[in-house]
Design a protein around this motif. Structure first.
Motif, PDB file in Angstrom:
ATOM      1  N   GLU A   1       1.037  -1.165  -0.036  1.00  0.00           N
ATOM      2  CA  GLU A   1      -0.079  -0.096  -0.082  1.00  0.00           C
ATOM      3  C   GLU A   1       0.908   1.230   0.002  1.00  0.00           C
ATOM      4  OE1 GLU A   1      -3.002   0.100   2.942  1.00  0.00           O
ATOM      5  OE2 GLU A   1      -4.181  -1.531   2.328  1.00  0.00           O
ATOM      6  N   PRO A   2       1.899   1.379   0.996  1.00  0.00           N
ATOM      7  CA  PRO A   2       2.618   2.558   0.864  1.00  0.00           C
ATOM      8  C   PRO A   2       3.517   2.792  -0.297  1.00  0.00           C
ATOM      9  CG  PRO A   2       3.703   0.892   2.417  1.00  0.00           C
ATOM     10  CD  PRO A   2       2.286   0.628   2.140  1.00  0.00           C
ATOM     11  N   TYR A   3       3.645   1.523  -1.076  1.00  0.00           N
ATOM     12  CA  TYR A   3       4.581   1.720  -2.212  1.00  0.00           C
ATOM     13  C   TYR A   3       3.709   2.419  -3.495  1.00  0.00           C
ATOM     14  CZ  TYR A   3       6.877   0.413  -6.703  1.00  0.00           C
ATOM     15  OH  TYR A   3       7.476   0.708  -8.033  1.00  0.00           O
ATOM     16  N   GLN A   4       2.286   1.755  -3.541  1.00  0.00           N
ATOM     17  CA  GLN A   4       1.407   2.303  -4.479  1.00  0.00           C
ATOM     18  C   GLN A   4       1.002   3.741  -4.257  1.00  0.00           C
ATOM     19  OE1 GLN A   4      -1.882  -0.373  -4.070  1.00  0.00           O
ATOM     20  NE2 GLN A   4      -0.746  -2.188  -4.967  1.00  0.00           N
ATOM     21  N   ASN A   5       0.745   4.297  -2.930  1.00  0.00           N
ATOM     22  CA  ASN A   5       0.583   5.631  -2.771  1.00  0.00           C
ATOM     23  C   ASN A   5       1.712   6.514  -2.500  1.00  0.00           C
ATOM     24  OD1 ASN A   5       1.601   5.149   0.004  1.00  0.00           O
ATOM     25  ND2 ASN A   5      -0.886   4.681   0.289  1.00  0.00           N
ATOM     26  N   ARG A   6       2.861   5.966  -2.623  1.00  0.00           N
ATOM     27  CA  ARG A   6       4.319   6.479  -2.586  1.00  0.00           C
ATOM     28  C   ARG A   6       4.544   6.939  -1.282  1.00  0.00           C
ATOM     29  NH1 ARG A   6       4.379   9.584  -8.663  1.00  0.00           N
ATOM     30  NH2 ARG A   6       3.495   7.590  -9.821  1.00  0.00           N
ATOM     31  N   LYS A   7       3.859   6.585  -0.571  1.00  0.00           N
ATOM     32  CA  LYS A   7       4.250   7.311   0.826  1.00  0.00           C
ATOM     33  C   LYS A   7       5.679   6.601   1.434  1.00  0.00           C
ATOM     34  CE  LYS A   7      -0.211   8.150   2.782  1.00  0.00           C
ATOM     35  NZ  LYS A   7      -1.160   8.124   3.965  1.00  0.00           N
TER      36      LYS A   7
ATOM     37  N   THR B   1      15.054  13.658  -4.707  1.00  0.00           N
ATOM     38  CA  THR B   1      14.379  12.860  -4.018  1.00  0.00           C
ATOM     39  C   THR B   1      14.070  11.315  -4.750  1.00  0.00           C
ATOM     40  OG1 THR B   1      12.219  13.814  -4.348  1.00  0.00           O
ATOM     41  CG2 THR B   1      13.323  14.611  -2.505  1.00  0.00           C
ATOM     42  N   PHE B   2      13.906  10.461  -3.955  1.00  0.00           N
ATOM     43  CA  PHE B   2      13.345   8.989  -4.585  1.00  0.00           C
ATOM     44  C   PHE B   2      11.855   9.260  -5.294  1.00  0.00           C
ATOM     45  CE2 PHE B   2      16.480   7.356  -1.659  1.00  0.00           C
ATOM     46  CZ  PHE B   2      17.203   6.539  -2.304  1.00  0.00           C
TER      47      PHE B   2
END
Length: 850
Positions: free
Chosen positions: A519-525, A557-558
């Motif tokens: 989930e954090p990868y998909q929303n880039r958090k 930034t990444f």
């Protein structure tokens, strides 16, 4: 997974280091004439993944996980863990570590509760099953083979059967989830090789295409130069033609007026000659008509002297005829019209100067401007071409100065090694996955076996149940149904704790990976956490810029790199390589372009010797204005020519004469009058009608000549004024027109190179080494392979198996309860004297147990 993620990170960093030779190029404006386009690069890996119909089941699991774990992504917790380098064992009793541990527990509380419940299920179910078995062996807990008769017995049996059926359906749905997830996971693992090969091919396309793209961009200078050379060779039409077109609106109308005036002089002469000759003919024709009429009149007078005219009846007619003879007189006086010989002589004197030839010389002098420009710019054009050739040499040397091919070849070796490693270990992964698939199949089959026992028990018990049979006399089919139910309950006790153990382990792993990575990868958090200043390196504010440029203060930034790669931007703009390598310094042809602009601005073109009309032509026009054409009294001519040739209509006169003659007696007088009437008709036909036509034609010619000569002096004055204005414009403004057109022409040539530079900048910054394959590879590793291929089916597997396992508990309770109504009992309640209401009871003890 860790190896693949590490590979992708190294890919990104290696591309940073190996493309430092690329840079940007500033530009001003381009032209719409020269079209430049970088060939598109096609990649085969899809940038999005769709799970298909099974995606709906995955969404159900995601909803369940959001219920179990509703907390937001723990960015602060993850940052603190990363800052401690994942080592929480040292100084555990420190307050900050205790607080961090409590935050982790609070975040994981939903998962922990579910895991604890699962562990309780694992621990208690075997104990409960063991105690239950011992209890039934002692004829307790329903182990006694005796069924008491109750009034609500049929209702309970139906309720237990329906409840068990519904629960079995729920268990079946969970089993189906398990089968689908198990098969889907294996099918996706089989696609891993194809996915990896596709990503590696795209990465190779990216690395192999970058040098070729740079070479293509540099080679396009030749196209730009050829376009510029073509315009330089066409300086006559482009620059000379531009100057010519700027002057045309002022010069050409003046020359056209003079040309029209020259034609007017010729036309005037022709008109005068035509009118003058026609007038002479009219005078002759008028004199001839006058003679003919006089002869007829004299003849009539002689005829009227006949003695018959003395007699009273005839005398009146003769007198009338004699009175009307005055109508036979000529009505015009052409001799009074003055001759046009003097104006014609003046026009002939004017025409001795060939004004048309002088105008053509003016046209030629003006139309020679492009050729004059070409002849006077030969040296400048040669210098500009030499400058452009020198720029071409500089452009060609830049391609040799960029060592991108050697640097990218090293990284190509790294990709080959990684691909070899993955292909070498992928069979091991597929082998382990086959074991996992077999284990998952066994788990699903065990649950399926239990559900089959329940379905068979319900089928046999329901179909074989006889409501009229006593418990000790139940049929074989019904008894078999009860045995199936008890077997299903027994197997449930044996396997449920094993299944729950598998569910708990996969749930803890799958839920945390889904919530903490997918989930954090998909929303880039997740990228936002990695971009936290001083997180990965306590001395670097921005870790990625420190790795790439060794300048941690640059805001790289990444998340920004991933977003730019997702949009298929070039490595140069994505990694902000202008901070390390500025390609504009190596493509510095702006100085040359400035020199080209200065050459055109300093261009000297002398066009001062253009004369539209010389003094002879001017004198010719003035002579024409004073020729007296406009002073001719045209009204005299028009008034005379508008008259009829005779005072009376000869045809009417002849008809009237013949009528009067017919009233006379036969004789010579009558015949003479008729002959005269016929003669008059002949005169009208042969002389009057042609004369009328000629007079009408001359009248129109005089009218046209009057219109042309009207205001002749003003026309000539206006023509000369227009000529003076055009000549003055050429004298005073031609230098500014030359400067303006020279700047436009120079801007066009320079614009090609400005457009080229702008294209080079855009191509290098946004198109060359477009890093979409890197973002796609990262998506393939995390979002597709880890989350979609593995975690989603694994979560669906534990969700389905866990659901089925949990429902085994109520199912076995209802199965045990329902089996009592289907199995054959050893003893039963006995009723006697039912009709009289007397009830007797007989109890038989039995030691048969299950």
């Amino acid at each position: 997974m860790a190896l693949l993620l590490g590979f992708l990170l190294l890919l990104l960093l290696e591309l940073c280091g190996n493309t430092l030779s690329l840079g940007s190029r500033s530009s001003t404006k381009g032209t719409e004439v020269l079209e430049l386009e970088l060939p598109a690069t096609n990649y085969e890996t899809k940038d999005s993944y769709k799970a298909g119909p099974i995606g709906g089941l995955f969404q159900i699991v995601h909803i369940f996980l959001r219920v179990v774990q509703p907390n937001d992504f723990p960015e602060d917790i993850l940052r603190k863990i990363l800052q401690k380098k994942f080592d929480l064992s040292t100084d555990y009793e420190k307050p900050e570590n205790v607080v961090l541990t409590l935050k982790i527990i609070y975040y994981e509380i939903g998962v922990i509760i579910c895991a604890v419940l699962g562990l309780l299920f694992v621990i208690l179910m075997p104990l409960v099953g063991f105690c239950f078995g011992l209890c039934r062996c002692c004829n307790k807990c329903g182990g006694e083979m005796h069924q008491r008769q109750k009034k609500n017995g049929p209702f309970l049996r139906k309720c237990f059967a329906v409840s068990l059926l519904v629960i079995s359906i729920f268990i079946s749905i969970g089993i189906i989830y398990g089968f689908v997830a198990n098969h889907h996971l294996r099918a996706q693992i089989e696609k891993t090789r194809k996915l990896a090969d596709s990503n590696f091919r795209d990465l190779r396309t990216l690395l192999n295409g970058a040098p070729a793209e740079i070479s293509y961009i540099l080679s396009q200078y030749t196209t730009t130069k050829e376009k510029a050379f073509s315009d330089l060779d066409n300086v006559k039409s482009l620059l000379g033609g531009g100057i010519h077109e700027q002057l045309r609106p002022k010069v050409i109308p003046a020359l056209d007026d003079i040309k029209a005036m020259a034609e007017a002089i010729k036309e005037t002469k022709e008109a005068l000659l035509n009118v003058n000759n026609t007038l002479k003919e009219l005078k002759k024709s008028s004199a001839q008509l006058n003679t003919s009429l006089s002869d007829v009149k004299r003849d009539l007078e002689q005829s009227l002297n006949d003695p018959m005219c003395s007699a009273p009846p005839v005398a009146t007619t003769c007198n009338n005829i004699r009175t009307s003879l005055s109508q036979l007189d000529d009505n015009t006086n052409m001799d009074q019209l003055p001759s046009l010989d003097k104006p014609i002589d003046k026009i002939n004197d004017i025409l001795q100067t060939n004004l048309s030839s002088l105008v053509q010389q003016g046209y030629k002098s003006f139309n020679d401007i492009p050729e004059m420009v070409k002849n006077q710019t030969t040296d400048i054009i040669s210098d500009v071409k030499s400058t452009l050739n020198s720029i071409g040499s500089d452009i060609e040397s830049i391609g040799e100065q960029i060592p991108i091919q050697d640097q990218l070849s090293n990284f190509m070796g790294y990709i080959n090694d990684t691909e070899t490693y993955i292909h070498r270990n992928l069979p091991t992964l597929e082998e382990y996955d086959s074991y996992r698939w077999l284990g998952g199949l066994v788990v699903c089959c065990l649950l399926t076996l239990v559900v089959i026992f329940y379905y068979l028990g319900l089928l046999c018990g329901t179909c074989g149940y006889d409501r009229n049979a006593t418990p000790t006399r139940r049929g074989c089919v019904s008894n078999t149904g009860g045995i199936f139910l008890m077997v299903g309950a027994g197997v449930s006790f044996l396997i449920c704790w094993i299944l729950m153990t598998i569910v708990v382990l996969t749930f803890v792993v799958g839920a945390n990976v889904e919530k903490l990575l997918c989930e954090p990868y998909q929303n880039r958090k997740l990228f936002q956490v990695l971009d936290t200043p001083y997180l990965l390196n306590e001395n670097w504010k921005h870790y990625l810029s420190g790795m790439v440029f060794n300048k941690p203060d640059i805001n790289l930034t990444f998340e920004q790199v991933y977003s730019d790669c997702k949009e298929n931007k070039g490595i140069y703009a994505t990694l902000k390589l202008e901070n390390s390598y500025n390609i504009s310094e190596h493509l510095n042809i702006q100085e040359h372009a400035g020199n080209i602009s200065n050459d055109f601005q300093n261009m000297k073109v002398n066009i001062d010797n253009i004369v539209l009309l010389d003094e002879a032509g001017r004198k010719n026009l003035m002579d024409f204005s004073f020729s007296g054409i406009d002073a001719i009294n045209y009204n005299i001519y028009l008034a005379e020519l508008s008259k009829t040739p005779t005072k009376a209509n000869l045809l009417s006169f002849a008809d009237d004469l013949e009528v009067k003659a017919n009233h006379l007696p036969q004789g010579s007088l009558k015949q003479s009058l008729k002959n005269n009437a016929q003669t008059i008709r002949t005169i009208h036909r042969s002389e009057v009608i042609p004369l009328e036509q000629s007079m009408s034609s001359v009248y129109q010619s005089i009218k046209e000549l009057q219109q042309k000569s009207s205001g002749l002096g003003m026309k000539v004055t206006n023509t000369l004024s227009s000529l003076d204005s055009a000549q003055d414009f050429l004298t005073t403004r031609i230098s500014s027109v030359i400067v303006e057109e020279s700047q436009k022409y120079g801007n066009t040539i320079v614009g090609y190179f400005e457009r080229y530079l702008q294209w080079v900048k855009i191509s290098i910054t946004d198109k060359i080494a477009a890093c979409k394959p890197v973002a796609t590879a990262l998506d393939s590793a995390v979002d597709v392979f880890l989350c979609s291929y593995i975690i989603d089916p694994m979560n669906l597997f534990w969700f389905g198996i866990g659901k089925a396992t949990v429902f085994l508990l109520p199912a076995l309770i209802f199965a045990v309860k329902l089996a009592k109504y289907y199995r054959r009992m050893d003893s039963e309640d006995v009723y006697e004297d039912m009709e009289n209401g007397n009830i007797g009871f007989h109890r038989h003890h039995s030691t048969q147990t299950v």
